[in-house]
Design a protein around this motif. Sequence first.
Motif, short mmCIF file in Angstrom:
data_model
loop_
_atom_site.label_atom_id
_atom_site.label_comp_id
_atom_site.label_asym_id
_atom_site.label_seq_id
_atom_site.Cartn_x
_atom_site.Cartn_y
_atom_site.Cartn_z
N GLU A 1 -10.80 0.46 3.76
CA GLU A 1 -9.98 1.23 2.68
C GLU A 1 -8.60 0.95 2.69
N ARG A 2 -7.97 0.78 3.80
CA ARG A 2 -6.56 0.21 3.82
C ARG A 2 -6.35 -1.10 3.13
N GLN A 3 -7.50 -1.89 3.18
CA GLN A 3 -7.47 -3.32 2.42
C GLN A 3 -7.59 -3.35 1.04
N ARG A 4 -8.33 -2.20 0.62
CA ARG A 4 -8.53 -1.83 -0.73
C ARG A 4 -7.26 -1.33 -1.35
N ILE A 5 -6.34 -0.54 -0.60
CA ILE A 5 -5.23 0.02 -1.12
C ILE A 5 -4.25 -1.18 -1.42
N PHE A 6 -4.34 -2.24 -0.33
CA PHE A 6 -3.65 -3.58 -0.58
C PHE A 6 -3.72 -4.25 -1.88
N TYR A 7 -5.26 -4.33 -2.22
CA TYR A 7 -5.50 -5.12 -3.48
C TYR A 7 -5.08 -4.22 -4.61
N ASN A 8 -5.44 -2.81 -4.56
CA ASN A 8 -5.01 -1.89 -5.69
C ASN A 8 -3.48 -1.88 -5.91
N ARG A 9 -2.55 -2.15 -4.81
CA ARG A 9 -1.15 -2.32 -5.11
C ARG A 9 -0.72 -3.68 -5.83
N LEU A 10 -1.58 -4.67 -5.39
CA LEU A 10 -1.60 -5.83 -6.14
C LEU A 10 -1.80 -5.92 -7.69
N SER A 11 -2.86 -4.80 -7.97
CA SER A 11 -3.23 -4.78 -9.35
C SER A 11 -2.45 -3.49 -10.07
N GLU A 12 -1.37 -3.34 -9.30
CA GLU A 12 -0.37 -2.19 -9.66
C GLU A 12 -1.11 -0.86 -10.04
N GLN A 13 -2.16 -0.35 -9.37
CA GLN A 13 -2.73 0.92 -9.56
C GLN A 13 -2.19 1.86 -8.79
N HIS A 14 -0.94 1.99 -9.00
CA HIS A 14 -0.09 2.81 -8.24
C HIS A 14 -0.60 4.17 -8.22
N ASN A 15 -1.16 4.87 -9.15
CA ASN A 15 -1.55 6.14 -9.29
C ASN A 15 -2.94 6.31 -8.97
N SER B 1 5.36 6.44 0.66
CA SER B 1 5.86 6.59 -0.67
C SER B 1 5.75 5.38 -1.42
N ILE B 2 5.45 5.68 -2.91
CA ILE B 2 4.89 4.23 -3.50
C ILE B 2 6.18 3.45 -3.60
N ASN B 3 6.09 2.09 -3.62
CA ASN B 3 7.15 1.25 -3.76
C ASN B 3 6.69 0.52 -5.19
#
Length: 322
Positions: free
Chosen positions: A17-31, A296-298
């Motif tokens: 799940e933490r790695q999926r968050i990493f890729y979601n951030r790359l895809s700019e799925q911040h929400n 916090s979202i960056n």
Amino acid sequence: MIKPTEIYDLYWYFAAERQRIFYNRLSEQHNNLTEDSILKTYRFTNAYRASDRVSQFLIRHVIYSGDQSSQEVFFRTILFRFFNRISTWESLSTALNHEINYANYNFRLYDEIFTSIINGKNKLYSAAYIMPSGIREFGFSKKHQNNLKLLELMMQDNVPERVAEAKSLKNVFNTLKSYPTLGDFLAYQYTIDLAYSNLDCGLESDFIVAGPGALRGIKKCFSEVDNLSPPDVIRYVTERQQHEFSIRNIDFPDLYGRSLQLIDCQNLFCEIDKYARVYCPELAVGGRTRIKQKYSINPTTIKLFYPPKWNFNHKIPEKHLN
């Protein structure tokens, strides 16, 4: 016989799940980073150590920026990690006209720059990888002065050359650990940092040292570990990762084809210790019952760069590479 607890299942869930968050951030799925309320609320490191923001800065802007001689790579790497704060490095770089190198190193000048940062009410050090003050060992009143003297001592003892010829992480670790104020944890973390470089330090799969957080995580993940030492447990877990993900039907999005290494699994034990404080606080180990840092979202675009010898920078989307 190793006996896992329910937290061991969480260990593998957390890694994925933490790695999926990493890729979601790359895809700019911040929400839409994750549905996990704990991961939404608190700050955790990445599944891969080298993907963390400070490690990324170290690799791109410190290790692989500038003279690639063993002396200069070692000097920059250790100097950066002593403070482990990007803003400190940037302030030092600006003050030195972007020429941070051992060839032009001067204790008095560096002391003045760091003192001016402090006088400006700015922090020199991060809260991670905390360096001891070194006052007893080196005798100066300010922590950064003693840290600089430690680095001077290592440079004078030809540690860069010894590291470059070590050929194994254990040899590098033992060399670093032999110096004042560097215990197991810091010596090993610095060893891994040097292994990111072009120095012949050995492979990450060679050697592991369990930090305090990892020891707590191991205790939460296993009720019994037979006669295995903490490093043995970490190696056991690392070698079984594909099997462990598979039997739990977890789809783990690895790092551009790179599997979790010993250092990553060590870090994950530390992170699952933190995660479990909220998930099941009754399992508190060592008196730690809360997580200090909130997430916090960056929204800034992530720029990635990994050690070229890993051979996968070409797989990173150009948007995140340059």
